[in-house]
Design a protein around this motif. Structure first.
Motif: not given
Length: 785
Positions: A58-65, A214-227
């Motif tokens: 996946a790339v940035e456009d896929d993350v945004s979508q 990290a690219k997913v976490a950078q999106n402002p819609s993400i509220s929480y990241v767990t690994y």
């Protein structure tokens, strides 16, 4: 009776599913498979080295979508009632039953074996919590869009242990799987949609490496990241997301070193059977170290030799792994270790026999940093205390297995081990009802049980998350906190009216800073100097941590009623010094005396609240689906660093102090740099209290300089921080080795904001949230049959 060779397991159903997708799996976005054009792909090999399928990167456009779809999915999913969400998860049980063979075969092909029955148990457990969320977890709401990131070695079970509770609480989820879990994750996402999950509530993004998380976490819609996964991936994710304003929790479930302890009172035959099974016959996400009491060493080694005779060699992943294993064995022999092997190693190839390295030392490289392969270090101990010391020697704190017929010894050892899971006369028992916190380097969050649900919830009374979303600040981490303190110029004022000098509190004594320097405290308007306070630094923090680490184990073992009595006496001491401390608040903040007195009154009540809280909230027994008893135990974190907020300088201090020591922790407290006087005046109360010397330490000075000292001290287990965005980013980037549990709140100077906390409100959620931040959970499993 002898049986013939077992037939190889069939993979026809999984192969047919892969063929249906042309063995080229796309992304799963908005309830359907998507394969955008022009994307790179990544090939996945099967267990025989052949090509199984390929996945899209996946790339940035896929993350945004995907993020946009997840936001819509969250609105639809969280808008359902608890009963409706529970019905969807229960419906998935029957859907999974229909396609269990496909799921099982695909997991096996990908090297991520997972029994469908364990997934069914997860679904049944979390569907119940989905049904009861508003009944048993009142005044908490879902976070929003949750990103679940796992490394390549992570199992499907560990992945779903994150996904299902997030969904059960009403969040939408974006899964970023590792290479081996990508095909099963995509298949399960398809089955979720078939069970009626709204489109967008569960999305899957595949990529070529951990940078996608990290690219997913950078999106402002993400509220929480767990690994979940290996520690290296978790540290990389924390560093890559530092400063983005998104909370990140880490559960390194791969690569930990765990003790397998056999006491002389154990059933040796059963213990050896357990060793053979867990060390050599199961796929190892963790490494085991065998610890045997000296009096039964010969008996254990003889039985190991007998049980290992004729065992087949274990396949390694590559020739490089074979070279690492041989180098480890050679090094162990040079250090005096004796080998117990099932057979002679083959001259070439990627196979190696199960091997026990007898006579290992705790400092041996093959114990501290084990190599891949079927190697089991064996160490000996004499006393029960030495067994605990060996068990706690590892930097990891994931799990331990104890073998003894003495129940008292088992429970005492279980409580003394710094691990999240303890299995008595058993091993590798997992169930979603067991709450497990990562101790030491094994994580910063709790998974499983009701306690594991709170990472996916926030108090309804809080309108915003503690960290505002932002872009990382460009900063040199090596220079953060190195700025010098403002100089103090002597003046010729009347000595009788000169500003009052204050002392800090370290190891139970009021003292100056090690440097001997002071900083000036300005009046509310900044027109004059009203006091001088010590300019503490790294050496002050070191001394405070040394004192705190010495006294904290004994404080933790005190009865809750004894800790409550000490907090009550602290409240009485504050009442006795009421006028002096109210005056310090008034002088520092410019408030009228009556308002300052109200803050002191609230502080007395808050300490009394925590005193009453000490013996009211405890763990308990858990209902397990198999015979035996399971205990959940809340434990102290250890030594906690607290950087206090500017708002309500006294009330916030006693609230956090009460939360820490009521649960058995020791504290290193840094007063507000802007308003330090109320905290320094409170030292009078601490001096006259019956708290053990060193349990609470107060060090004043530059907030950034002291934050750096706290972050870089390996003994400190957690940091509660109120400060600048740069300070939050520094802590997120730095506190990865060893891992520290972080509670970060960004406050903007001059605006009076404090991460959404109103310290004057005595809402039950305020105490509950702080109590949960001050404990970690341990589960103990004791079989009865």
């Amino acid at each position: 009776m002898e049986s013939g060779p077992a037939e190889p397991p069939s993979t026809a159903t999984a192969q047919a599913w892969l063929d249906h997708h042309s063995r080229s799996l796309g992304l799963f976005i908005d309830g359907k498979f998507v394969r955008p054009a022009g994307r790179q792909s990544r090939s996945l090999a099967d267990s025989n080295g052949g090509s199984l399928c390929s996945t899209v990167s996946a790339v940035e456009d896929d993350v945004s979508q995907c993020a946009s779809s997840a936001v819509n999915g969250y609105k639809a999913w969280s808008g359902l009632t608890c009963h409706q969400r529970a019905k969807v998860l229960l419906r998935l049980v029957s859907v999974l039953g229909q396609h269990a063979q496909c799921v099982s075969e695909l997991c096996g092909l990908c090297g991520a074996s997972c029994s469908p029955s364990t997934l069914v148990r997860l679904l049944q457990y979390y569907s119940s919590w989905a049904q009861l969320r508003d009944t048993l977890i009142t005044n908490w709401t879902p976070l929003g869009v949750v990103a679940v990131v796992v490394s390549d070695e992570c199992s499907v079970y560990s992945l779903m242990l994150k996904v299902l509770p997030a969904l059960a609480m009403g969040n939408s989820v974006i899964v970023v799987p590792g290479q081996s879990t990508a095909p099963p994750a995509l298949l399960l996402a398809q089955l979720f949609m078939g069970a009626g999950l709204p489109a967008g509530a569960l999305n899957v993004l595949t990529g070529s490496d951990m940078s996608l998380g990290a690219k997913v976490a950078q999106n402002p819609s993400i509220s929480y990241v767990t690994y979940s996964g290996n520690k290296q991936g978790g540290a990389m994710l924390c560093k890559a997301t530092a400063g983005m304003g998104v909370p990140v929790s880490v559960s390194p479930c791969v690569g930990a070193t765990c003790p397998f302890i056999i006491f002389e009172s154990a059933d040796i035959d059963s213990a050896v059977d357990g060793v053979i099974e867990t060390a050599f016959k199961k796929k190892k996400e963790i490494h085991w170290v065998l610890c045997v009491q000296e009096s039964v060493l010969d008996s254990v080694v003889n039985r190991l030799s007998l049980r290992m005779a004729g065992m087949k060699c274990v396949a390694l992943q590559s020739e490089e792994d074979r070279a690492l294993v041989e180098a480890t064995v050679q090094e162990a022999q040079q250090q005096g270790a004796k080998l117990v092997q099932s057979c002679a190693p083959p001259s070439s190839g990627t196979q190696y026999p199960p091997t026990v390295l007898c006579g290992a030392a705790p400092s041996s490289p093959f114990v501290v940093d084990p190599s891949p392969g079927p190697l089991l270090p064996l160490m000996t101990f004499r006393s029960n205390t030495e067994a605990v010391s060996l068990g706690n020697h590892s930097p990891h704190g994931q799990a331990a297995s104890i073998w003894t017929e003495d129940l008292t010894l088992a429970l005492e050892t279980a409580k003394s081990l710094s691990v999240g899971s303890v299995w008595v006369n058993s091993h590798s028992v997992s169930d979603p009802c067991l709450p497990v916190s990562g101790h030491k380097d094994s994580g910063t969050c709790t998974d499983g049980g009701q306690e594991g649900l709170y990472q996916f919830l926030r108090p309804s009374s809080s309108s915003s998350l503690p960290l505002p979303r932002s872009s990382p600040v460009s900063m040199d981490y090596s220079k953060f906190g190195t700025a010098g303190s403002p100089v103090i110029i002597p003046d010729d004022s009347d000595p009788a009216s000169s500003p009052k000098p204050y002392l800090q509190f370290v190891g139970g004594k009021a003292c100056k800073s090690v440097s001997g320097c002071s900083i000036a405290v300005q009046s509310p308007g900044g027109s004059s100097v009203i006091a001088y306070c010590p300019d503490g630094g790294r050496k002050d923090v070191r001394n405070a941590v040394e004192a705190a680490a010495k006294v904290q184990p004994g404080w933790k073992k005190k009865a809750p009623s004894a800790r409550a009595q000490s907090l009550h006496s602290l409240a009485k001491g504050l009442e006795a010094k009421r006028q002096d401390i109210a005056a310090s608040i008034s002088v520092q903040s410019g408030l009228p005396m009556d308002e300052a007195d109200k803050e002191v009154e609230l502080g007395i009540a808050r300490l009394s609240d925590w005193a009453a809280f000490c013996d009211k909230v405890q763990g308990g027994t858990l209902p397990m689906p198999q015979s035996g008893s399971a205990l959940s135990l809340p434990e102290a974190l250890g030594v906690v660093g607290v950087v206090l907020p500017d708002k309500n300088p006294l009330l916030s201090m006693v609230t956090l102090l009460g939360a820490g020591i009521a649960n058995g922790n020791a504290l290193i407290m840094v007063p507000s740099q802007k308003y330090p006087l109320p905290a320094l005046a409170f030292i009078q109360v601490l001096q006259s209290s019956d708290l053990p010397a060193g349990l609470v330490n107060v060090i004043s000075g530059s907030r950034d300089q002291l934050t750096v000292a706290l972050a870089n001290h390996s003994v400190i287990k957690a940091i509660w921080y109120w400060g600048s965005a740069e300070g939050c980013q520094y802590l997120q980037y730095t506190c990865t080795s060893p891992l520290k549990t972080l509670s970060l709140f960004c406050q903007k100077d001059g605006e009076g904001k404090d991460g959404g906390k109103d310290w004057t409100q005595s809402h039950p959620l305020l105490l509950e949230q702080m109590w949960r931040n001050a404990v970690q959970w341990k589960s103990v499993w004791i079989p009865t049959a």
